[in-house]
Design an enzyme around this catalytic site. Structure first.
Site, mmCIF file in Angstrom:
data_model
loop_
_atom_site.group_PDB
_atom_site.id
_atom_site.type_symbol
_atom_site.label_atom_id
_atom_site.label_comp_id
_atom_site.label_asym_id
_atom_site.label_seq_id
_atom_site.Cartn_x
_atom_site.Cartn_y
_atom_site.Cartn_z
ATOM 1 N N ALA A 24 0.801 -1.222 0.000
ATOM 2 C CA ALA A 24 0.000 0.000 0.000
ATOM 3 C C ALA A 24 0.838 1.278 0.000
ATOM 4 C CB ALA A 24 -0.951 -0.009 1.190
ATOM 5 N N ARG A 27 -1.531 0.326 7.933
ATOM 6 C CA ARG A 27 -0.958 0.294 9.281
ATOM 7 C C ARG A 27 -0.214 1.548 9.707
ATOM 8 N NH1 ARG A 27 -1.185 -4.455 6.886
ATOM 9 N NH2 ARG A 27 -2.373 -6.060 7.986
ATOM 10 N N GLN A 61 0.229 -6.670 -3.563
ATOM 11 C CA GLN A 61 -0.810 -6.905 -2.558
ATOM 12 C C GLN A 61 -1.911 -5.873 -2.722
ATOM 13 O OE1 GLN A 61 1.227 -7.753 1.545
ATOM 14 N NE2 GLN A 61 2.673 -6.574 0.328
ATOM 15 N N HIS A 111 -4.047 -10.126 -3.474
ATOM 16 C CA HIS A 111 -5.214 -9.831 -2.638
ATOM 17 C C HIS A 111 -6.393 -9.301 -3.442
ATOM 18 C CE1 HIS A 111 -2.291 -9.443 1.049
ATOM 19 N NE2 HIS A 111 -2.542 -10.701 0.715
ATOM 20 N N ASN A 142 11.016 1.175 1.991
ATOM 21 C CA ASN A 142 9.880 1.399 2.884
ATOM 22 C C ASN A 142 10.255 2.418 3.964
ATOM 23 O OD1 ASN A 142 7.125 0.270 3.261
ATOM 24 N ND2 ASN A 142 7.865 -0.114 5.333
HETATM 25 P P1 OAD Z 1 0.816 -1.603 5.362
HETATM 26 O O1 OAD Z 1 -0.059 -0.441 5.685
HETATM 27 O O2 OAD Z 1 0.884 -2.717 6.349
HETATM 28 O O3 OAD Z 1 2.302 -1.101 5.108
HETATM 29 C C1 OAD Z 1 2.567 -0.033 4.244
HETATM 30 C C2 OAD Z 1 3.998 0.414 4.487
HETATM 31 O O4 OAD Z 1 4.303 1.434 3.547
HETATM 32 C C3 OAD Z 1 4.211 0.998 5.885
HETATM 33 O O5 OAD Z 1 5.299 0.345 6.507
HETATM 34 C C4 OAD Z 1 4.529 2.483 5.614
HETATM 35 O O6 OAD Z 1 5.526 2.978 6.482
HETATM 36 C C5 OAD Z 1 5.042 2.447 4.197
HETATM 37 N N1 OAD Z 1 4.769 3.676 3.429
HETATM 38 C C6 OAD Z 1 3.600 4.345 3.276
HETATM 39 N N2 OAD Z 1 3.734 5.389 2.443
HETATM 40 C C7 OAD Z 1 5.043 5.398 2.063
HETATM 41 C C8 OAD Z 1 5.829 6.243 1.203
HETATM 42 N N3 OAD Z 1 5.291 7.277 0.545
HETATM 43 N N4 OAD Z 1 7.146 5.949 1.073
HETATM 44 C C9 OAD Z 1 7.714 4.894 1.733
HETATM 45 N N5 OAD Z 1 7.015 4.065 2.533
HETATM 46 C C10 OAD Z 1 5.705 4.310 2.697
HETATM 47 O O7 OAD Z 1 0.364 -2.121 3.903
HETATM 48 P P2 OAD Z 1 0.704 -3.530 3.206
HETATM 49 O O8 OAD Z 1 2.023 -4.037 3.613
HETATM 50 O O9 OAD Z 1 0.421 -3.356 1.770
HETATM 51 O O10 OAD Z 1 -4.466 -7.216 2.868
HETATM 52 O O11 OAD Z 1 -0.423 -4.435 3.849
HETATM 53 C C11 OAD Z 1 -0.472 -5.795 3.517
HETATM 54 C C12 OAD Z 1 -1.903 -6.268 3.506
HETATM 55 O O12 OAD Z 1 -2.527 -5.958 4.767
HETATM 56 C C13 OAD Z 1 -2.801 -5.586 2.510
HETATM 57 O O13 OAD Z 1 -2.672 -6.139 1.213
HETATM 58 C C14 OAD Z 1 -4.157 -5.830 3.064
HETATM 59 C C15 OAD Z 1 -3.880 -5.500 4.506
HETATM 60 O O14 OAD Z 1 -4.709 -6.131 5.421
HETATM 61 C C16 OAD Z 1 -5.700 -7.693 3.075
HETATM 62 O O15 OAD Z 1 -6.619 -6.964 3.358
HETATM 63 C C17 OAD Z 1 -5.825 -9.171 2.935
#
Ligand code: OAD
Ligand code: ZN
Length: 246
Positions: free
Chosen positions: A22, A34, A99, A119, A218
């Site tokens: 995300a 998160r 994802q 996903h 990240n």
């Molecule tokens: P998370 O919200 O868990 O992690 C997103 C990461 O991106 C965080 O560690 C932020 O610090 C980082 N971030 C955000 N904006 C940024 C930027 N501009 N530059 C650098 N870093 C940045 O999202 P995911 O890892 O995608 O699944 O979450 C995994 C899954 O959890 C999703 O696919 C979804 C969710 O529940 C389901 O719903 C099954």
């Protein structure tokens, strides 16, 4: 700097597999899950079994989705998406594992077949029984007419966004293709993911174990930073912006 090292690694690689979360879409106005203000800091996820069991859960799930409609409809690919699309057009990227459910890799120029969605996708609906696809406009129309989330016109089972909820089985074909890509690349870029959700979070590790170099881009530390060849703890758009080409 990290960007210079990344540039060298990209230049040396012949098969680059990006893996996105995300964080690559936050600059497009789509909140992540998160971070402070992220979706799971505002709403508890609705698990799949609850969606199946309860009309209230289905109504709540669709209300949340409709509330996000402007956000998703207005979102355009960001610098991260465009940089990866440039590498794809240059023939360096055989496919991308994501994802994300926002369709922005496709919008940036990836062929739908080359986007491995672990996903699912939130830009359309799908019957959880027979798999029939529905346009969101149809779902909205039915919801407005009856005051609740509609069932499939063909089989009567509930219609959900075409996404994977917690407790729902992973798409087999996507899992198989993601494993294939992870095992056969020489550079794997994990971008904008907290890497806490499994089995998706297994792919960076799988690529590394198969001999690829692993780069993690990240803002926040992740549990796999210690196995990465390069960790860039900076903004994704700023980091990948220099790689946006034609
Ligand atoms: P998370 O919200 O868990 O992690 C997103 C990461 O991106 C965080 O560690 C932020 O610090 C980082 N971030 C955000 N904006 C940024 C930027 N501009 N530059 C650098 N870093 C940045 O999202 P995911 O890892 O995608 O699944 O979450 C995994 C899954 O959890 C999703 O696919 C979804 C969710 O529940 C389901 O719903 C099954
Ligand atoms: Zn159906």
């Amino acid at each position: 700097s990290g960007v210079e090292q990344l540039g060298n690694m990209i230049a040396e690689a012949s098969s680059i597999v990006p893996f996105t979360g995300a964080g690559i879409s936050t600059e497009c106005g789509i909140p992540d899950f998160r971070s402070p203000g992220g979706l799971w800091t505002r709403n508890r996820p609705i698990p799949f079994d609850e969606f199946v069991a309860s009309q209230d859960a289905r109504d709540e799930s669709w209300r949340r989705r409709f509330a996000m409609e402007q956000t998703f409809a207005a979102a355009k690919p960001g610098r991260g998406h465009r940089a990866l699309a440039s590498l794809y057009r240059a023939g360096k990227v055989p496919g991308i594992i994501t994802q994300n459910i926002d369709n922005l890799h496709q919008a940036s120029g990836f062929k739908a077949d080359d986007v491995i969605e672990l996903h699912g996708n939130t830009t359309y609906g799908r019957c959880i029984g027979c798999g029939k696809d529905y346009e969101l406009s149809w779902v909205k129309q039915q919801f407005d007419k009856t005051g609740s989330a509609p069932d499939c016109a063909d089989c009567g089972d509930p219609v959900k966004t075409a996404t994977i909820s917690f407790g729902q089985s992973m798409p087999e074909d996507a899992m198989r293709r993601a494993a294939e890509l992870s095992r056969h690349c020489d550079l794997f870029l994990a971008i904008g993911s907290s890497l806490v959700v499994w089995p998706a979070a297994g792919f960076p590790m799988m690529a590394k174990e198969s001999g690829a170099r692993l780069v993690i881009i990240n803002n926040e530390p992740t549990d796999q930073d210690d196995i990465a060849d390069l960790v860039i703890r900076h903004d994704i758009g700023d980091t990948l912006g220099p790689f946006v080409g034609n």
